[in-house]
Design a protein around this motif. Sequence first.
Motif, mmCIF file in Angstrom:
data_model
loop_
_atom_site.group_PDB
_atom_site.id
_atom_site.type_symbol
_atom_site.label_atom_id
_atom_site.label_comp_id
_atom_site.label_asym_id
_atom_site.label_seq_id
_atom_site.Cartn_x
_atom_site.Cartn_y
_atom_site.Cartn_z
ATOM 1 N N SER A 82 26.934 76.348 44.176
ATOM 2 C CA SER A 82 27.564 76.538 43.059
ATOM 3 C C SER A 82 29.016 76.587 43.361
ATOM 4 O O SER A 82 29.869 76.063 42.338
ATOM 5 N N THR B 7 22.756 73.481 38.546
ATOM 6 C CA THR B 7 23.474 72.372 37.658
ATOM 7 C C THR B 7 22.981 72.321 36.277
ATOM 8 O O THR B 7 22.905 71.415 35.633
ATOM 9 N N ARG C 74 26.091 75.679 31.885
ATOM 10 C CA ARG C 74 27.336 76.196 32.780
ATOM 11 C C ARG C 74 27.861 75.282 33.395
ATOM 12 O O ARG C 74 29.062 75.391 33.968
ATOM 13 N N ASN C 75 27.772 73.901 33.371
ATOM 14 C CA ASN C 75 28.324 72.793 34.078
ATOM 15 C C ASN C 75 28.295 71.665 32.914
ATOM 16 O O ASN C 75 27.764 70.626 33.335
ATOM 17 N N LYS D 239 33.659 69.983 40.280
ATOM 18 C CA LYS D 239 33.388 69.599 38.845
ATOM 19 C C LYS D 239 33.084 68.286 38.759
ATOM 20 O O LYS D 239 33.701 67.167 38.134
ATOM 21 N N GLN E 179 31.620 74.264 41.455
ATOM 22 C CA GLN E 179 32.871 74.496 40.372
ATOM 23 C C GLN E 179 34.247 74.238 40.966
ATOM 24 O O GLN E 179 34.989 73.924 40.220
#
Length: 221
Positions: free
Chosen positions: A92, A126, A130-131, A99, A96
């Motif tokens: 993660s 993923t 959150r993304n 991106k 982050q």
Amino acid sequence: MNVLVISVHPDDETLGCGGTILKHKNSNDDIFWLILTQASENLGYSKEFLSNRANQITEISNEYKFNKIFNLGFPTTKLHAIEFSEIITKISSVIQEVKPEVIYMVNRSDIHTDHQVAAKAIMSCTKSFRNQFIKRILMYECISETEIAPPLPENTFVAHVYSDISDYIDRKIEIMKKYESELQDTPLPRSIENIRALARFRGATVSVQYAEAFMLIREVF
């Protein structure tokens, strides 16, 4: 466009999507390489092997011109023994930072346990809420891992997306040759002849010379 290519072990990326990586680079996309595991003497690997592997990673990175490499250093063949939350946290953090709009990942039903654990962790990392920057997730096939899974319906690799790599197949194979210790002689699956044959078969499916196939996990457009 930011592209994240995830290898559980170095060579996964070339076997699964090497030609497509070259296409992305030719389109001036920013490409990042995430390697999840690492061999060590504690796992029975020789100093010579480890030195060669370090050199191979450098050479492969130079061939693909990755913008950055991330190596999480989890022990190879031992992902099942690592606390799952730790794997998720580390993957993660890379997602982050990068991106990525596009992610290439291993197939969830490959015979290698490391691949199975990694695929589950990647899917946990993923989640769309959150993304929202992730627009496409594709699973690639690794010859000698994907096709050797038990022939059960839930293990089937169903190709949804094809990448025409006709202009890149020769260079993909030359890059794969740098992984000398991972190559096999014909008729074993991980031979140069069979790598080319798989690309030829996938290409014939969509009427091009050579292709790489992917399972589409999610796409937002």
